[in-house]
Structure formats: C-alpha cells, structure tokens
Design a protein around this motif. Sequence first.
Motif, PDB file in Angstrom:
ATOM      1  N   LEU A 259       0.842  -1.197   0.000  1.00 41.98           N
ATOM      2  CA  LEU A 259       0.000   0.000   0.000  1.00 41.98           C
ATOM      3  C   LEU A 259       0.878   1.248   0.000  1.00 41.98           C
ATOM      4  CD1 LEU A 259      -2.733  -1.035   2.589  1.00 41.98           C
ATOM      5  CD2 LEU A 259      -2.645  -1.499   0.137  1.00 41.98           C
ATOM      6  N   ALA A 262      -3.318   4.242   1.265  1.00 42.31           N
ATOM      7  CA  ALA A 262      -4.485   3.824   2.038  1.00 42.31           C
ATOM      8  C   ALA A 262      -4.087   3.392   3.438  1.00 42.31           C
ATOM      9  CB  ALA A 262      -5.210   2.688   1.321  1.00 42.31           C
ATOM     10  N   THR A 267      -8.008  -0.883   5.052  1.00 38.55           N
ATOM     11  CA  THR A 267      -7.985  -1.681   3.825  1.00 38.55           C
ATOM     12  C   THR A 267      -8.092  -3.165   4.139  1.00 38.55           C
ATOM     13  OG1 THR A 267      -6.577   0.031   2.843  1.00 38.55           O
ATOM     14  CG2 THR A 267      -6.712  -2.081   1.696  1.00 38.55           C
ATOM     15  N   ILE A 306      -8.026  -3.004  -3.889  1.00 36.15           N
ATOM     16  CA  ILE A 306      -6.893  -2.210  -3.417  1.00 36.15           C
ATOM     17  C   ILE A 306      -6.547  -1.114  -4.417  1.00 36.15           C
ATOM     18  CG2 ILE A 306      -4.430  -2.336  -2.878  1.00 36.15           C
ATOM     19  CD1 ILE A 306      -4.933  -5.072  -1.669  1.00 36.15           C
ATOM     20  N   ASP A 310      -6.352   2.484  -2.830  1.00 39.76           N
ATOM     21  CA  ASP A 310      -5.009   3.001  -2.582  1.00 39.76           C
ATOM     22  C   ASP A 310      -4.731   4.171  -3.521  1.00 39.76           C
ATOM     23  OD1 ASP A 310      -2.560   3.223  -1.411  1.00 39.76           O
ATOM     24  OD2 ASP A 310      -1.631   1.606  -2.557  1.00 39.76           O
TER      25      ASP A 310
END
Length: 696
Positions: A259, A262, A267, A306, A310
């Motif tokens: 990441l 985020a 997450t 993601i 992100d």
Amino acid sequence: MKPSSLPRAALALCLSFCLCLPTMTVVAGGKNGKKNFKEGVKHENTEQWDLAAQQYALAVADEPDNAEYRLRLVRAMQMASLMFAARGDLLAARGDYAGAYNAYARASTYDSTNETMRTKMARMIEQQKVQIGLGETANYNPRTGNPIPTSNEIRTPPARARSEAMQRIEFNEGASLKVVINTLARQLNLNVVFDESFKDTNKFSLLLNDVSPAKAFDILLQQTKHIFELMDRRTIMIYADNPPNRQRVERLLVKTFYLSNADLNETRAIVQANLGSQRQVNVSKQLNALVVRATPAELAVAQSLIDSLDKNRSEVVIDVDIYEVSNSTSLEIGNQIATSGLTTTKTTYDSDGNPVTVTTGTSASLSNLGGLGRATVSALAGNIFGLGGGLGTVIGLPPSSLSLLQSKGKSRLLASTQVHAQDGEQNQTVVGRSVPIRTGTNYLSGTSTTTSTNNNNYSFDNIQYRDVGLVIDVTPTITNEGYVQVKMKLESSNVEATGTDSYLTPTFTKRSLTTISRIQDGVAAVVACVKQDSKGNSRASIPIVGMMPILGRLFSAPKETSSQSDIVITVTPHIIRAPEITPDDHLAHLSGTQQAGATQTIEEVVYRAQTEEDQERRAIARRSTPPAGELRIEAASRVVFPVTPTPSDPVEIQPASLAEEVPAATLRNAPRAEVVPAVRPVTSPATPHVPPQKNN
C-alpha cells in the motif's frame, strides 16, 4: 627610483588587481541581480506571475545567497502555476482543448507538485481524440479531471476480445453430459479430467444461440452445478461444486499487496469482508503491506479493491487574505475649561539666594466654581493680569486653554497567507511574536506586603507569554467533486497600549473567526465581512453659559469624533492533488456467490492460454529468424499476424475467418508471419455448430 624596485612595483600592482577582481565581479553581479529583482517586483504588482518568476530566477542566478530573491521566486512560481491552471480551465470550458493542454503543461512546469495538472493534461488529450473521431465521448470533472459516470447503471468490466466466433450450439435431449463437455473442450483445445465427485447424466440437452464455445462451457458448468480447477495451461479438472470439494481441490495462492496511501487496517477490513472469513488477510506494518491467501480469482478481486482504495491523498493550497481599512476623524474647537483644580505656586529665595518653588494653593475647577478664597492674595496679585488662570481666579472661574484641533487618520492592513495542507489534517500557522504578561505577584513567606513593596528581593512576578499576530488553524476536507470544506479558526491580535503601572500589563486588540464553509476549487469566497462605524460628540462647559450660541464657545470645547472600520476575510482553495479515479473504478467486479467466493471462467482460461502461447511464438520467432527468401507464401493463402494484447492496451484478436487479405508480394520480408490455410470449417448435424480450433 632604483631599477630593482620596478619589477616589485609591477608585481604588487598585479596582485592587487587579482585580489580586487572577485570583488568587482560580485559588485557588478549584484547590480544586475538588483535590476532583475526590481523588474520582477513590477511584474508581481501587475500579477504577471510568469514574467515575475523569470526575472526573479535571473536575480537568484546572479545572487544565489540572497534569501529575499529566493522567497520571491518560490512565491512567483507557485502563483504562476495557479494562474496557468485557471487559464487552462477557462480554455477547456470554451472547447479549446489544445490551448488548455498547453496551459496545464506550463502550470505543471512552474509547480511540479501539482499533480492535478497532469491528470487534466491526459483528459485534454482524450478530448482532442474525440474531436477528430478517434475516441468515445466521456464526461469528466473539470475541477479534478476525474471521469464521471454517465448513468447509475451497474456496469461490469467488458469481456476481452475472443478468437471464437459467435454461433449456435445445440445438443438434443438424451446426450451424455461428459460427451458434451469433451466436445466443447475439444473445440477449445482443452484437456479435461473428471473428479470422482463428477455426476454424469444421459438425459442432458442444451440449446444456446450467439455464444462462443467458452461461454457455453461456463453456462453448462453453472447449470449442472459443477466447477473446475486449472491444473496447467490447458488442463482442467471438473468436480461437483460444494464447500467440502472446494476445500479439498481448490489451490490457494499467497500474494503481498504493498500500500502507498491507504490506511492499512481499514484496507484489511474491507478486503477481509469481501473475501470472507475463511480467507487469511495478514498485516505487515513494517512494509505497510497486506498478505492475502486465496484463490487466483479472489486475489484478482482483492487487487481491484486495493487499486480503487489506494489513491493519493488530496492536498490543497489555501490563500487566506485579510483586508482591513480604517478611517478616523476628530474635530475640537473652543476654550477648554479645566476639569480639575490647578496647583498655584510661587518662586522665592532661600537664605543662600537659591530659587525655591513654594505651593500657595489650588485654583478653582469646573466641579467647584468660584475660586475666591482658594488662592492666596499673593497669587491673585501675581496673576491678575493673566489671560487664563489669573483672570478666571479673579472672577471665580477655573483656568482654561484655547483648543483648535483637527485630526484625520487612515490605515490599511493586508495580510496574505498561503497554507499547504492535506485532506483531513489540521494545519496551524502562527505569524507574530510572544508578549510577556504579568498575571500576579508572589511574596516570600514571612514578609509583609508593605515590606515586599519597598524591597523587591522578597517578591517575584508570575509571567506568561501570549501569542500576538496572525494565527490560522485550518482543517480542509476535499470532496471528489472538487469542493473544499474548510474548518477554519482565525485570530488576529496586536498590542494596542501599555499600562501605566508597568510594561507587563499591555492592552490587546483581538479579532477572532471560527467558521466551516464549503468552497469551490479556485474560487475566492468571503468567509467574514465586518463593518464598524462609530461617532462621538462630547462637551465640557459651564452650565447655561456654555450652551449659549456664540458666547458658549468661550467657556466650552465640543469634541466630535468619527471612525469607520471595514474588515474582509477571503479564502481561496487550490487543489493541487486529488485521488486519480479511473473509469475502471466505477465498474463492479464479480466476487462469487453468497456461499462461495470468486471463481475463474473458461473464457479467462482460454484467453490466458492463447496470450501466453502467442508470446511464446513471438519469443521463438525472435530467437530463430529464418533467412531471407525461405518463407514461401502462396497467393491463395491468408496471413494472420499474431497479436499480443497487454493489460494496459487491450487489442482485439480477430479470428482466422475475419483476417484481412494481404497480397503475397508485400510479405516477402515478414519472417514472423503465421501462415493459415484458407479452409472453411465443416459442421455436421450430429455435432455442435462450432468451428475447428486452428493449429498453433
């Protein structure tokens, strides 16, 4: 002069010139830098920020150690970036996408941290493609450059282009399920292995129109409640779809997701909720990463989540301007009567002949008219011819003084501050100084107040410091639509006066503002506007006499005062970084059923196998290029060049039946071509209407 002294003199002159040369260069350079700085100030006053930045850059190049030049250069470059950004927005609204692209490019050049400009540049390229008919019309937010969905319809990612043609697939009632699966697999060049849990039936029928064989295979497995597991590139194992079989057969993969922006725990909670509690999602705080153990299809879902979460955190530059204009006037004309008695004195001489001032009494005042008896006879005699106090004392009036005063004042305050803050983060800016204030006095034990007053060694003051100046406390919240919600607390204060007893008891003026406002990007909004208008009229005079029209001016002095104050506070936000939302972020991704997670499809298996095989053929062709003239192509043949699509630029793979006819004469120097004979598929009534798979 001796002959030997001439070389010495010449050498000394040469050394002196060499020592003075750097100083002369610096002085000359300083003149040029100062000239460029003055030119930059002129352009800054006219808000020509790009020209100002150029002149300041020349001044800094001439005098790199000048801090003022550097500060002006940084501010001019940032303001020039905002100026070109506003110009680009205006040109984009008019439909001049080429001009808007150039304006955004210049804005990005002046401020490389403004990532919103790069996003808008990409949108301008897309709009230019639409103008010439090379792209599809897409809506985007003009403030952030992010695409806007055209409708609320739930859309999934479009299917990849297949090499199979759409056709009619039909199996009559009474066919064997295993035979049907083998027939479709043979058309797709797939190997099939049946698990012991596979349930065959001899009373199966299927009729599908306008579908590909791979899509028909997926529908068939879903209809019969079966699922497959990929063993290798073109080998699958089919088994009954139930939780025990999934747990026994499914192959799980482990992948690490790193990441960038985020929140790690947030997450993780989102990914875990979408994959289910049976999948493991672990956290690595050191690397700010998630480690997920799941099936390939579930990992693909986690990757899409993601990628959508992100994103870069939004950043904004907020211009806070405070304008204050004050006007004050005062007029006082008349004879000012003393409001308190004046002490009368006389000068005598002592025995040594030195002058000595002796108090003789107190004159009358406005509150105690009739001063006779308060002054001694000597005071009356000494001041009887006086114009002010003496004459007033003789007739019983207090002393007075003539007043002819008029004053005008005008002040202007402009405080301009730029605050760079992240989305949701508090930012505080303090510009001013700390002023000491005495809050009390402590006395040592065993001493009295009187003693401590006369002896400072027995007491000490309590001192606190107060910030005086401009204090800006800002917490911005940036929306995806390009608005900035600003929670701001602003305080402006200064020292007005100092107390008479000590310098540690000053008087302050304070202006405070606490507000929450929603402001559009690049638009100046007035968050506060205060106007004060005060007038005063005072008079000190003798009753009745002072009220007379003309004679009253001799015994009174009226005073008229007037003051106006206007305060305006404006806030202008400029979003320099926003989360880059792509069209794929608005799509919905398949994540399986309520009981089971996401699974891959036969279409994906076939597409991936074809892609990998095409890549391998290309690699082999690059390693073993045949000599010139070895490739023979007949005129009746058709040539299809293998195409390798990439995830960032998907390319449609055309089937052999739709390949473009290419003359053989133009392909003499095409060693990487694949020769495909022009053979039409033959379909019998007993088999599904599907074309045979071409040889790889």
